[in-house]
Design a protein around this motif. Structure first.
Motif, PDB file in Angstrom:
ATOM      1  N   ASN A  61       0.962  -1.172  -0.035  1.00  0.00           N
ATOM      2  CA  ASN A  61       0.168  -0.010  -0.057  1.00  0.00           C
ATOM      3  C   ASN A  61       0.720   1.510  -0.056  1.00  0.00           C
ATOM      4  OD1 ASN A  61      -2.398  -1.379   0.089  1.00  0.00           O
ATOM      5  ND2 ASN A  61      -2.403  -1.787   2.072  1.00  0.00           N
ATOM      6  N   TRP A  62       2.176   1.150  -0.202  1.00  0.00           N
ATOM      7  CA  TRP A  62       3.003   2.389  -0.392  1.00  0.00           C
ATOM      8  C   TRP A  62       3.500   2.520  -1.850  1.00  0.00           C
ATOM      9  CZ3 TRP A  62       7.168  -0.778  -1.447  1.00  0.00           C
ATOM     10  CH2 TRP A  62       7.174  -1.856  -0.798  1.00  0.00           C
ATOM     11  N   LYS A  63       3.957   3.996  -2.061  1.00  0.00           N
ATOM     12  CA  LYS A  63       4.289   4.240  -3.383  1.00  0.00           C
ATOM     13  C   LYS A  63       5.723   3.939  -3.894  1.00  0.00           C
ATOM     14  CE  LYS A  63       5.390   8.925  -2.120  1.00  0.00           C
ATOM     15  NZ  LYS A  63       6.719   8.666  -1.561  1.00  0.00           N
ATOM     16  N   GLU A  64       6.592   3.867  -3.039  1.00  0.00           N
ATOM     17  CA  GLU A  64       8.197   3.290  -3.505  1.00  0.00           C
ATOM     18  C   GLU A  64       8.332   2.331  -4.310  1.00  0.00           C
ATOM     19  OE1 GLU A  64       7.976   5.888   0.031  1.00  0.00           O
ATOM     20  OE2 GLU A  64       7.263   4.158  -0.033  1.00  0.00           O
ATOM     21  N   LYS A  65       9.186   2.258  -5.255  1.00  0.00           N
ATOM     22  CA  LYS A  65       9.305   1.440  -6.358  1.00  0.00           C
ATOM     23  C   LYS A  65      10.163   0.112  -5.709  1.00  0.00           C
ATOM     24  CE  LYS A  65      11.413   0.450 -10.819  1.00  0.00           C
ATOM     25  NZ  LYS A  65      10.883  -0.696 -11.018  1.00  0.00           N
ATOM     26  N   ILE A  66       9.625  -1.029  -5.949  1.00  0.00           N
ATOM     27  CA  ILE A  66      10.368  -2.102  -5.417  1.00  0.00           C
ATOM     28  C   ILE A  66      11.567  -2.402  -6.371  1.00  0.00           C
ATOM     29  CG2 ILE A  66      10.250  -4.689  -5.007  1.00  0.00           C
ATOM     30  CD1 ILE A  66       7.493  -4.461  -4.008  1.00  0.00           C
ATOM     31  N   LEU A  67      12.569  -2.525  -5.886  1.00  0.00           N
ATOM     32  CA  LEU A  67      13.870  -2.666  -6.716  1.00  0.00           C
ATOM     33  C   LEU A  67      14.173  -4.309  -6.738  1.00  0.00           C
ATOM     34  CD1 LEU A  67      16.198   0.094  -5.368  1.00  0.00           C
ATOM     35  CD2 LEU A  67      14.777   0.017  -7.614  1.00  0.00           C
ATOM     36  N   LEU A  68      13.886  -5.010  -5.609  1.00  0.00           N
ATOM     37  CA  LEU A  68      14.225  -6.456  -5.386  1.00  0.00           C
ATOM     38  C   LEU A  68      13.548  -7.021  -4.159  1.00  0.00           C
ATOM     39  CD1 LEU A  68      16.341  -8.323  -6.884  1.00  0.00           C
ATOM     40  CD2 LEU A  68      17.835  -7.968  -5.206  1.00  0.00           C
ATOM     41  N   PRO A  69      12.907  -8.070  -4.249  1.00  0.00           N
ATOM     42  CA  PRO A  69      12.123  -8.489  -3.000  1.00  0.00           C
ATOM     43  C   PRO A  69      13.407  -9.273  -2.244  1.00  0.00           C
ATOM     44  CG  PRO A  69      11.484  -9.777  -5.003  1.00  0.00           C
ATOM     45  CD  PRO A  69      12.335  -8.713  -5.622  1.00  0.00           C
ATOM     46  N   ILE A  70      13.312  -9.133  -1.060  1.00  0.00           N
ATOM     47  CA  ILE A  70      14.195 -10.200   0.114  1.00  0.00           C
ATOM     48  C   ILE A  70      13.517 -11.301   0.390  1.00  0.00           C
ATOM     49  CG2 ILE A  70      15.138 -10.143   2.320  1.00  0.00           C
ATOM     50  CD1 ILE A  70      15.788  -7.138   1.934  1.00  0.00           C
ATOM     51  N   ASN A  71      12.041 -11.271   0.536  1.00  0.00           N
ATOM     52  CA  ASN A  71      11.113 -12.370   1.022  1.00  0.00           C
ATOM     53  C   ASN A  71       9.824 -11.793   0.692  1.00  0.00           C
ATOM     54  OD1 ASN A  71      10.296 -10.969   3.437  1.00  0.00           O
ATOM     55  ND2 ASN A  71      11.919 -12.214   4.577  1.00  0.00           N
ATOM     56  N   ASP A  72       8.812 -12.701   1.081  1.00  0.00           N
ATOM     57  CA  ASP A  72       7.608 -12.038   0.846  1.00  0.00           C
ATOM     58  C   ASP A  72       6.930 -10.968   1.645  1.00  0.00           C
ATOM     59  OD1 ASP A  72       7.188 -13.347   3.049  1.00  0.00           O
ATOM     60  OD2 ASP A  72       5.406 -14.414   2.341  1.00  0.00           O
ATOM     61  N   HIS A  73       7.829 -10.430   2.530  1.00  0.00           N
ATOM     62  CA  HIS A  73       7.469  -9.333   3.414  1.00  0.00           C
ATOM     63  C   HIS A  73       8.317  -8.042   3.344  1.00  0.00           C
ATOM     64  CE1 HIS A  73       4.966  -7.487   6.549  1.00  0.00           C
ATOM     65  NE2 HIS A  73       6.009  -7.291   7.203  1.00  0.00           N
ATOM     66  N   LEU A  74       9.766  -8.356   2.782  1.00  0.00           N
ATOM     67  CA  LEU A  74      10.666  -7.432   2.869  1.00  0.00           C
ATOM     68  C   LEU A  74      11.242  -7.181   1.632  1.00  0.00           C
ATOM     69  CD1 LEU A  74      13.109  -8.522   5.841  1.00  0.00           C
ATOM     70  CD2 LEU A  74      11.325  -6.726   5.814  1.00  0.00           C
ATOM     71  N   PHE A  75      11.349  -5.936   1.295  1.00  0.00           N
ATOM     72  CA  PHE A  75      11.724  -5.523  -0.132  1.00  0.00           C
ATOM     73  C   PHE A  75      12.879  -4.327  -0.005  1.00  0.00           C
ATOM     74  CE2 PHE A  75       7.322  -6.405   0.177  1.00  0.00           C
ATOM     75  CZ  PHE A  75       7.097  -7.730  -0.636  1.00  0.00           C
TER      76      PHE A  75
END
Length: 192
Positions: free
Chosen positions: A57-71
């Motif tokens: 629910n936030w606007k920042e662009k995901i560069l790479l997932p670390i796991n299903d809850h951390l990015f």
């Protein structure tokens, strides 16, 4: 491949990821993916990023997932670690675990909550650490280590090189030096 075809294939891959991650895939589809249903790496990467981007629910662009809850995301031109719940851990080069709520299990009684009596480590030698998100208290990781062992930094990617050399794309955030900054952060945070 045309841009329209690429968008269509990314969307199909997102739907596949949705089924796999929600355990809704028929077993033959799971085996097809495991056995080598290899998609174009660009399509697969774009699909993974878009899948998770739609879940937060936030606007920042995901560069790479670390796991299903951390990015790893780009915020204010800098790559940081951010949780799906919105909690921000800071610079991705500092081990996110040092900001977590930690529950340490080191007694036989603690281990028996999880393991059979004959399966767990001896509490005199080992401890089980559970790392929880400070924002929502979701369990993020566990590690079983010798007592007193430093926190394990499981994943520190050279993200700029990954984008530029592997994906052959410009890095979509401010470039940073590939360096573990955890010890430096801890040293500067301790007041003696």
């Amino acid at each position: 491949m045309s841009e329209e075809e690429k968008v269509k294939r990314v969307e199909q891959r997102i739907q596949l990821l949705e089924r796999l991650l929600q355990a809704k895939s028929p077993i033959d589809e799971v085996f097809r993916v495991i056995a080598g249903d290899k998609e174009d790496p660009d399509i697969a990467f774009d699909a993974i990023i878009e899948y998770f981007q739609r879940k937060v629910n936030w606007k920042e662009k995901i560069l790479l997932p670390i796991n299903d809850h951390l990015f790893i995301v780009c915020k204010d031109g800098k790559p940081i670690v951010k949780a799906a719940c919105g909690y921000e851990f800071g610079d991705f080069r500092v081990n996110w675990k040092i900001f977590c709520k930690v529950k340490v299990k080191r007694t036989t009684e603690d281990y028996l909550e999880i393991y059979s009596w004959w399966q767990h480590a001896h509490p005199y030698f080992m401890e089980l650490r559970e790392y929880y998100c400070p924002g929502c208290y979701k369990l993020l990781a566990t590690e079983t280590v010798p007592i007193g062992h430093p926190v394990i930094f499981e994943f520190l990617p050279d993200i700029v090189t990954f984008y530029e050399k592997w994906l052959k794309r410009p890095f979509p955030c401010g470039k940073v030096e590939f360096k573990d900054l955890t010890n430096e952060y801890i040293k500067n945070s301790i007041k003696i």
